[in-house]
Enzyme design. Structure first.
Site, PDB file in Angstrom:
ATOM      1  N   ASP A 235       0.856  -1.190   0.000  1.00 11.44           N
ATOM      2  CA  ASP A 235       0.000   0.000   0.000  1.00 11.44           C
ATOM      3  C   ASP A 235       0.894   1.243   0.000  1.00 11.44           C
ATOM      4  OD1 ASP A 235       0.831   0.451   2.610  1.00 11.44           O
ATOM      5  OD2 ASP A 235      -1.159   0.238   3.508  1.00 11.44           O
TER       6      ASP A 235
ATOM      7  N   HIS B 169       6.386 -30.654  12.050  1.00  9.60           N
ATOM      8  CA  HIS B 169       5.924 -29.411  11.416  1.00  9.60           C
ATOM      9  C   HIS B 169       4.854 -29.693  10.355  1.00  9.60           C
ATOM     10  CE1 HIS B 169       8.798 -27.300  13.712  1.00  9.60           C
ATOM     11  NE2 HIS B 169       9.853 -27.782  13.079  1.00  9.60           N
TER      12      HIS B 169
ATOM     13  N   HIS C 221       9.659 -23.831   9.935  1.00 10.58           N
ATOM     14  CA  HIS C 221       8.685 -24.516  10.798  1.00 10.58           C
ATOM     15  C   HIS C 221       7.243 -24.410  10.300  1.00 10.58           C
ATOM     16  CE1 HIS C 221      11.343 -24.408  14.673  1.00 10.58           C
ATOM     17  NE2 HIS C 221      12.007 -24.849  13.618  1.00 10.58           N
TER      18      HIS C 221
ATOM     19  N   CYS D 237       3.047  -3.014   4.209  1.00 14.34           N
ATOM     20  CA  CYS D 237       2.135  -1.920   4.567  1.00 14.34           C
ATOM     21  C   CYS D 237       2.792  -1.171   5.716  1.00 14.34           C
ATOM     22  CB  CYS D 237       0.725  -2.423   4.882  1.00 14.34           C
ATOM     23  SG  CYS D 237       0.513  -3.307   6.429  1.00 14.34           S
TER      24      CYS D 237
ATOM     25  N   THR E 134       2.423  -1.425   9.090  1.00 12.78           N
ATOM     26  CA  THR E 134       2.864  -2.319  10.170  1.00 12.78           C
ATOM     27  C   THR E 134       3.190  -3.723   9.687  1.00 12.78           C
ATOM     28  OG1 THR E 134       0.593  -3.014  10.547  1.00 12.78           O
ATOM     29  CG2 THR E 134       1.390  -1.124  11.856  1.00 12.78           C
TER      30      THR E 134
END
Ligand code: RB5
Length: 150
Positions: A8, A134, A98, A65, A67
């Site tokens: 963004d 995993h 993992h 973005c 955050t």
């Protein structure tokens, strides 16, 4: 590999640096993000990248973005996507080893450019371990996704 890239307007100066890095690592980029000076609501590129990866038009996805969180939440709404917002290289490596994460999200307002490049490099240069425990745990996530008809 083919890497789907989305961002963004918060990506700012980070986007060209990450595109350059991804190219240097020998990958092809499918860019569905906005150019500098353009704005978009982060769920739009988040979902686009998720769809490209889920449909196997891209091998992995990279999102940016402010955050890294909002855009990862959007990508995770696409069935088959395991996206994680990362602010450090150890997590970037471990989500591949993992969790077999297929999308990484970076917060351009959270990490500096050099760290962001190291994070993306760690993600793109690490493979899933394939360890039985995993595989089992990821299958449980997939089963949960199927149960709720995501
Ligand atoms: C955009 O201003 C900002 O909200 C967005 O980039 C992101 O941080 C959301 O999670």
């Amino acid at each position: 590999m083919k890497i789907a890239f989305g961002n963004d307007h918060a990506a700012g100066e980070l986007k060209p640096l990450l595109l350059e890095l991804i190219g240097e690592l020998g990958h092809e980029v499918i860019d569905v993000g906005v150019a500098a000076g353009e704005a978009v609501d982060y769920p739009i590129p988040g979902e686009k990248v998720g769809r490209l990866v889920a449909c196997k038009e891209a091998d992995l996805g990279v999102l940016v973005c402010g955050t890294g969180v909002g855009i990862s939440l959007a990508a995770n709404k696409v069935k088959g996507i395991r996206a994680a917002a990362c602010s450090d290289t150890a997590t970037a490596r471990l989500i591949r080893e993992h969790n077999n994460a297929n999308v990484i999200a970076i917060g351009a307002r959270i990490v500096g450019a050099e760290l962001a490049k190291d994070i993306v490099k760690a993600f793109l240069t690490t493979d899933f371990s394939g360890d039985e425990r995993h595989v089992r745990r990821i299958s449980l996530i997939t089963e949960a996704e199927e149960r709720f008809g995501k």
